[in-house]
Design a protein around this motif. Structure first.
Motif, PDB file in Angstrom:
ATOM      1  N   GLU A  57      79.606  17.478  37.997  1.00 39.95           N
ATOM      2  CA  GLU A  57      80.198  18.289  39.243  1.00 39.95           C
ATOM      3  C   GLU A  57      80.277  16.971  40.400  1.00 39.95           C
ATOM      4  OE1 GLU A  57      77.551  20.546  42.745  1.00 39.95           O
ATOM      5  OE2 GLU A  57      77.707  21.534  40.539  1.00 39.95           O
ATOM      6  N   ARG A  58      79.162  16.097  40.250  1.00 36.43           N
ATOM      7  CA  ARG A  58      79.080  14.906  41.429  1.00 36.43           C
ATOM      8  C   ARG A  58      79.839  13.782  40.908  1.00 36.43           C
ATOM      9  NH1 ARG A  58      72.871  15.836  43.176  1.00 36.43           N
ATOM     10  NH2 ARG A  58      72.999  18.066  43.735  1.00 36.43           N
ATOM     11  N   GLY A  59      80.710  13.560  39.820  1.00 38.50           N
ATOM     12  CA  GLY A  59      81.417  12.666  39.462  1.00 38.50           C
ATOM     13  C   GLY A  59      80.471  11.225  38.753  1.00 38.50           C
ATOM     14  N   VAL A  60      79.080  11.760  38.356  1.00 40.35           N
ATOM     15  CA  VAL A  60      78.350  10.621  37.760  1.00 40.35           C
ATOM     16  C   VAL A  60      78.630  10.432  35.927  1.00 40.35           C
ATOM     17  CG1 VAL A  60      75.870  10.159  37.280  1.00 40.35           C
ATOM     18  CG2 VAL A  60      76.450  10.954  39.458  1.00 40.35           C
ATOM     19  N   ARG A  61      78.832   9.301  35.691  1.00 37.91           N
ATOM     20  CA  ARG A  61      79.070   8.993  34.435  1.00 37.91           C
ATOM     21  C   ARG A  61      77.902   9.280  33.435  1.00 37.91           C
ATOM     22  NH1 ARG A  61      82.911   4.208  33.315  1.00 37.91           N
ATOM     23  NH2 ARG A  61      83.989   5.925  34.555  1.00 37.91           N
ATOM     24  N   ILE A  62      78.036  10.004  32.295  1.00 35.03           N
ATOM     25  CA  ILE A  62      76.849  10.632  31.211  1.00 35.03           C
ATOM     26  C   ILE A  62      76.983   9.457  30.283  1.00 35.03           C
ATOM     27  CG2 ILE A  62      76.566  12.483  30.039  1.00 35.03           C
ATOM     28  CD1 ILE A  62      77.927  14.334  31.698  1.00 35.03           C
ATOM     29  N   GLY A  63      75.762   9.005  30.135  1.00 43.74           N
ATOM     30  CA  GLY A  63      75.228   8.243  28.973  1.00 43.74           C
ATOM     31  C   GLY A  63      74.352   8.873  28.003  1.00 43.74           C
ATOM     32  N   ALA A  64      74.451   8.587  26.785  1.00 44.50           N
ATOM     33  CA  ALA A  64      73.498   9.206  25.804  1.00 44.50           C
ATOM     34  C   ALA A  64      72.482   7.803  25.694  1.00 44.50           C
ATOM     35  CB  ALA A  64      74.130   9.264  24.488  1.00 44.50           C
ATOM     36  N   GLN A  65      71.218   8.491  26.217  1.00 41.78           N
ATOM     37  CA  GLN A  65      69.955   7.552  26.077  1.00 41.78           C
ATOM     38  C   GLN A  65      69.436   7.698  24.787  1.00 41.78           C
ATOM     39  OE1 GLN A  65      66.848   7.403  28.896  1.00 41.78           O
ATOM     40  NE2 GLN A  65      67.001   5.109  28.743  1.00 41.78           N
ATOM     41  N   VAL A  66      69.528   6.984  23.602  1.00 40.53           N
ATOM     42  CA  VAL A  66      68.968   7.381  22.320  1.00 40.53           C
ATOM     43  C   VAL A  66      67.889   6.526  22.049  1.00 40.53           C
ATOM     44  CG1 VAL A  66      71.529   7.878  21.480  1.00 40.53           C
ATOM     45  CG2 VAL A  66      70.627   5.370  21.387  1.00 40.53           C
ATOM     46  N   SER A  67      67.067   7.348  21.112  1.00 42.37           N
ATOM     47  CA  SER A  67      65.237   6.738  21.120  1.00 42.37           C
ATOM     48  C   SER A  67      64.919   7.070  19.658  1.00 42.37           C
ATOM     49  CB  SER A  67      64.482   7.648  21.892  1.00 42.37           C
ATOM     50  OG  SER A  67      63.183   7.387  21.801  1.00 42.37           O
ATOM     51  N   GLY A 105      82.798  19.845  31.257  1.00 41.25           N
ATOM     52  CA  GLY A 105      84.093  19.114  31.552  1.00 41.25           C
ATOM     53  C   GLY A 105      84.237  17.720  31.744  1.00 41.25           C
ATOM     54  N   ALA A 106      83.198  16.991  31.128  1.00 38.74           N
ATOM     55  CA  ALA A 106      83.050  15.547  30.989  1.00 38.74           C
ATOM     56  C   ALA A 106      83.079  15.049  29.478  1.00 38.74           C
ATOM     57  CB  ALA A 106      81.706  15.243  31.923  1.00 38.74           C
ATOM     58  N   LYS A 107      82.437  14.085  29.437  1.00 42.31           N
ATOM     59  CA  LYS A 107      82.186  13.428  28.194  1.00 42.31           C
ATOM     60  C   LYS A 107      81.239  12.322  28.346  1.00 42.31           C
ATOM     61  CE  LYS A 107      85.573   9.489  28.524  1.00 42.31           C
ATOM     62  NZ  LYS A 107      86.754   8.875  27.812  1.00 42.31           N
ATOM     63  N   VAL A 108      80.635  12.080  26.967  1.00 41.10           N
ATOM     64  CA  VAL A 108      79.632  10.986  26.675  1.00 41.10           C
ATOM     65  C   VAL A 108      80.461   9.551  26.996  1.00 41.10           C
ATOM     66  CG1 VAL A 108      78.134   9.778  25.284  1.00 41.10           C
ATOM     67  CG2 VAL A 108      77.981  12.236  25.316  1.00 41.10           C
ATOM     68  N   ALA A 109      80.049   8.798  27.914  1.00 41.69           N
ATOM     69  CA  ALA A 109      80.911   7.485  28.250  1.00 41.69           C
ATOM     70  C   ALA A 109      80.218   6.260  27.768  1.00 41.69           C
ATOM     71  CB  ALA A 109      80.977   7.450  29.974  1.00 41.69           C
ATOM     72  N   TYR A 110      78.935   6.282  27.410  1.00 48.28           N
ATOM     73  CA  TYR A 110      78.552   5.136  26.910  1.00 48.28           C
ATOM     74  C   TYR A 110      76.900   5.614  26.271  1.00 48.28           C
ATOM     75  CZ  TYR A 110      75.165   5.476  30.916  1.00 48.28           C
ATOM     76  OH  TYR A 110      74.487   6.014  31.891  1.00 48.28           O
ATOM     77  N   VAL A 111      76.400   4.589  25.355  1.00 51.78           N
ATOM     78  CA  VAL A 111      75.197   4.806  24.781  1.00 51.78           C
ATOM     79  C   VAL A 111      74.152   3.588  25.261  1.00 51.78           C
ATOM     80  CG1 VAL A 111      74.076   4.647  22.592  1.00 51.78           C
ATOM     81  CG2 VAL A 111      76.321   5.832  22.916  1.00 51.78           C
ATOM     82  N   LYS A 112      72.965   4.269  25.403  1.00 50.51           N
ATOM     83  CA  LYS A 112      72.051   3.254  25.665  1.00 50.51           C
ATOM     84  C   LYS A 112      70.571   3.345  25.093  1.00 50.51           C
ATOM     85  CE  LYS A 112      69.101   1.650  29.572  1.00 50.51           C
ATOM     86  NZ  LYS A 112      68.707   1.762  30.979  1.00 50.51           N
ATOM     87  N   PRO A 113      70.086   2.468  24.380  1.00 55.71           N
ATOM     88  CA  PRO A 113      68.849   2.589  23.601  1.00 55.71           C
ATOM     89  C   PRO A 113      67.631   2.959  24.754  1.00 55.71           C
ATOM     90  CG  PRO A 113      69.939   1.065  22.501  1.00 55.71           C
ATOM     91  CD  PRO A 113      70.825   1.236  23.899  1.00 55.71           C
ATOM     92  N   HIS A 114      66.559   3.633  24.215  1.00 55.34           N
ATOM     93  CA  HIS A 114      65.532   3.704  25.264  1.00 55.34           C
ATOM     94  C   HIS A 114      64.030   3.288  24.782  1.00 55.34           C
ATOM     95  CE1 HIS A 114      62.310   6.171  27.463  1.00 55.34           C
ATOM     96  NE2 HIS A 114      62.007   6.294  26.068  1.00 55.34           N
ATOM     97  N   GLY A 115      63.177   2.682  25.609  1.00 59.56           N
ATOM     98  CA  GLY A 115      61.981   2.477  25.329  1.00 59.56           C
ATOM     99  C   GLY A 115      61.779   1.317  24.391  1.00 59.56           C
ATOM    100  N   ALA A 116      60.811   1.861  23.297  1.00 61.61           N
ATOM    101  CA  ALA A 116      60.718   0.773  22.208  1.00 61.61           C
ATOM    102  C   ALA A 116      61.732   0.445  21.475  1.00 61.61           C
ATOM    103  CB  ALA A 116      59.566   1.620  21.169  1.00 61.61           C
ATOM    104  N   LEU A 117      62.839   1.366  21.172  1.00 62.77           N
ATOM    105  CA  LEU A 117      64.223   0.919  20.727  1.00 62.77           C
ATOM    106  C   LEU A 117      64.821  -0.169  21.437  1.00 62.77           C
ATOM    107  CD1 LEU A 117      66.204   1.317  18.091  1.00 62.77           C
ATOM    108  CD2 LEU A 117      67.125   3.265  19.586  1.00 62.77           C
ATOM    109  N   TYR A 118      64.853   0.147  22.720  1.00 60.95           N
ATOM    110  CA  TYR A 118      65.513  -0.742  23.651  1.00 60.95           C
ATOM    111  C   TYR A 118      64.926  -2.415  23.516  1.00 60.95           C
ATOM    112  CZ  TYR A 118      68.208  -2.538  27.697  1.00 60.95           C
ATOM    113  OH  TYR A 118      68.807  -3.340  28.579  1.00 60.95           O
ATOM    114  N   ASN A 119      63.744  -2.263  23.350  1.00 56.97           N
ATOM    115  CA  ASN A 119      62.937  -3.533  23.328  1.00 56.97           C
ATOM    116  C   ASN A 119      63.013  -4.102  22.026  1.00 56.97           C
ATOM    117  OD1 ASN A 119      61.881  -3.525  26.025  1.00 56.97           O
ATOM    118  ND2 ASN A 119      60.240  -2.058  25.462  1.00 56.97           N
TER     119      ASN A 119
END
Length: 254
Positions: A57-67, A105-119
């Motif tokens: 609704e606010r035009g903010v891009r949606i990313g999947a934060q995978v963990s 009405g949007a889509k997943v636009a990117y992927v970002k690892p989280h927490g211990a996985l990110y590190n």
């Protein structure tokens, strides 16, 4: 001042059932990209759907934060997961969020690892390759958001995925350009003025001051805030106001 365009992202949807950790609605009025928890470290289906609805609704891009699969530890505990299993779990999390993003009405636009996985994927080539493989299976067109020049950065590129390099405005840095572990004093920065100053320095000069007081260069297309930090909304508003005043345009990456 020369106008600079940069993305501002935050970790959101990090509640579960009756436990609410982040003020998602307020943060979605400030950021341009939302890293949405996909159920493995936080984020139940209802929270995921609500955040996707507001973000769209606010035009903010949606990313999947995978963990890593670690609800009890909020995804911040080190785990050893076989590469093929990790790849499948990354694909699974992206797929779960994609349903809610499409419904909004949007889509997943990117992927970002989280927490211990990110590190872990900063230096672990094998785990980074698994995240890239899981992303590739879900959608070869999905960019991966990660630290610049990390193993994740290199493995994503090797897999043919676009990379969105990011910097953290509310986390302390080492001289090597990596994050100071959360268990160490001063690892998380909570002073709104200090965080805002760091955001402007990163956006305009591509550098940040390390915990030892030395400058380190960090070129980023996106700046990250943590939604679970106490006072996160106030910090985010300070950051946005400071970036606006410095002639930095906030806009989701193309």
């Amino acid at each position: 001042m020369t106008d600079i365009v940069i993305d501002l992202n935050a970790d959101l949807a990090e509640g579960y059932g009756r436990w609410i950790l982040t003020d998602d609605e307020a943060m979605l009025s400030v950021v341009t990209s939302a890293n949405v928890a996909c159920g493995f470290h936080a984020g139940d289906p209802s929270i995921m759907r609500k955040v996707c609805d507001i973000a769209a609704e606010r035009g903010v891009r949606i990313g999947a934060q995978v963990s890593y699969r670690d609800l009890a530890g909020f995804g911040r505990r080190a785990m050893d997961v076989p590469s093929d299993e990790l790849a499948d779990e990354v694909t699974y999390q992206i797929g779960a969020l994609e349903v809610f993003a499409r419904a909004a009405g949007a889509k997943v636009a990117y992927v970002k690892p989280h927490g211990a996985l990110y590190n872990r994927v900063v230096a672990d080539k094998e785990q980074a390759s698994a995240v890239a493989a899981g992303t590739l299976l879900a959608d070869p067109g999905l960019p991966v958001m990660c630290l610049p020049d990390s193993a994740m950065h290199l493995e994503a590129q090797r897999a043919g995925l676009e990379v969105i390099s990011e910097a953290f405005v509310d986390r302390a840095y080492t001289a090597a350009g990596t994050l100071v572990p959360r268990g160490e004093p001063g690892a998380v920065i909570t002073d709104p003025r200090q965080v805002a100053h760091r955001a402007v320095m990163l956006a305009r000069e591509g550098r940040v001051t390390t915990q030892d007081g030395e400058p380190v260069h960090v070129q980023a297309r996106s700046l990250c805030l943590h939604g679970d930090t106490p006072g996160a909304v106030g910090i985010a508003r300070h950051v946005r106001a400071a970036l606006d005043a410095a002639g930095v345009t906030l806009e989701a990456f193309a």
